[in-house]
Design an enzyme around this catalytic site. Structure first.
Site, PDB file in Angstrom:
ATOM      1  N   GLU A  43       1.674  -2.602   2.579  1.00  0.00           N
ATOM      2  CA  GLU A  43       2.892  -2.251   1.840  1.00  0.00           C
ATOM      3  C   GLU A  43       3.460  -3.474   1.127  1.00  0.00           C
ATOM      4  OE1 GLU A  43       4.495   1.431   4.676  1.00  0.00           O
ATOM      5  OE2 GLU A  43       5.250  -0.597   5.005  1.00  0.00           O
TER       6      GLU A  43
ATOM      7  N   GLY B 226       4.399   6.731   5.317  1.00  0.00           N
ATOM      8  CA  GLY B 226       5.408   7.248   6.234  1.00  0.00           C
ATOM      9  C   GLY B 226       5.913   8.615   5.812  1.00  0.00           C
TER      10      GLY B 226
ATOM     11  N   ASP C 259       8.381   3.586  -1.773  1.00  0.00           N
ATOM     12  CA  ASP C 259       8.145   3.588  -0.330  1.00  0.00           C
ATOM     13  C   ASP C 259       9.468   3.770   0.400  1.00  0.00           C
ATOM     14  OD1 ASP C 259       6.801   3.417   2.065  1.00  0.00           O
ATOM     15  OD2 ASP C 259       6.199   1.318   1.848  1.00  0.00           O
ATOM     16  N   GLY C 260       9.378   4.186   1.634  1.00  0.00           N
ATOM     17  CA  GLY C 260      10.553   4.315   2.486  1.00  0.00           C
ATOM     18  C   GLY C 260      10.875   3.000   3.170  1.00  0.00           C
TER      19      GLY C 260
END
Length: 224
Positions: free
Chosen positions: A107, A33, A85-86
């Site tokens: 993810e 992302g 990670d976002g």
């Protein structure tokens, strides 16, 4: 600060957090992302400080390789110290909604392997209750209608994400109008529906650290 500037700030903060703990054998798990992309770009400035990365999507793998960072298959890696990670939403307990970019299954797998899951996000992503952002559910294509009916029974309003095929060859249902007061339970309930690969609730394995980009700077949150 713009949203992109906030994302850049938390991405740099994540690099600053993990860099002292990396060595030439370290492999870093990397998410997918726009915020994760800023992290990749910041991490690339230090690519000689670690061995390589495991990517949570084909897009992330390409960006890493573009920077000259070796990308390893997860099955070839015995351990991951960090996964960065976002998120689309986070609550105060660091339960997350992820999957706006349709990479939720990989993810979730990489996050499960990592010792420490660092979530990076701008302040708009921190919410009192999860669910304003539609919950993505990855579904085996032939089960789409069946899964949608089951999601309605759980109180959701599933919408087929037109034209999107995941890296695993599946489809996405985005579930609207859920008030997610018990994310651990709902994650389990949805994953028990036949035909569901996984859903975008990261509650059974939440983030360990949330680096939150705010106008006053980057704040470090641990689960309440």
């Amino acid at each position: 600060m713009t949203q992109d500037q906030l994302k850049q700030a938390v991405a740099q903060a994540a690099v600053d957090l993990i860099l002292p703990k990396l060595d030439e054998k370290s492999v870093v798990g990397v998410g997918t992302g726009s915020t994760a992309n800023f992290f990749i770009d910041a991490l690339a400035q230090h690519k000689t400080a670690f061995d390589g990365a495991v990517a949570s999507s084909e897009a992330t793998a390409q960006r890493l390789k573009g920077h000259g960072i070796p990308v390893y298959e997860l099955n070839s890696v015995s351990e991951l110290e960090f996964y960065v990670d976002g998120a689309d939403e986070s609550d105060a307990h660091l339960n997350l909604i992820k999957g706006g970019g349709a990479a939720l299954t990989r993810e979730k797998i990489v996050a499960a392997v990592a010792k420490t899951f660092i979530c990076i996000a701008d302040a708009s992503k921190l919410v009192p209750v999860l669910g304003a952002f539609p919950l993505p559910v990855e579904v085996i294509p032939m089960a789409r209608s069946h899964v949608a009916r089951q999601l309605v029974k759980l109180g959701g309003d599933p919408v087929y994400r037109e034209g999107v095929v995941t890296d695993n060859g599946n489809v996405i249902l985005d579930v609207h109008n859920l008030q997610i007061t018990n994310p651990v339970e709902l994650e389990s309930q949805i994953n028990a529906i036949v035909g569901v690969v996984t859903n975008g609730l990261f509650a059974a394995r939440p983030a360990d650290v949330l680096l939150l980009g705010t106008a006053e700077g980057v704040k470090t949150l641990k689960a309440e």
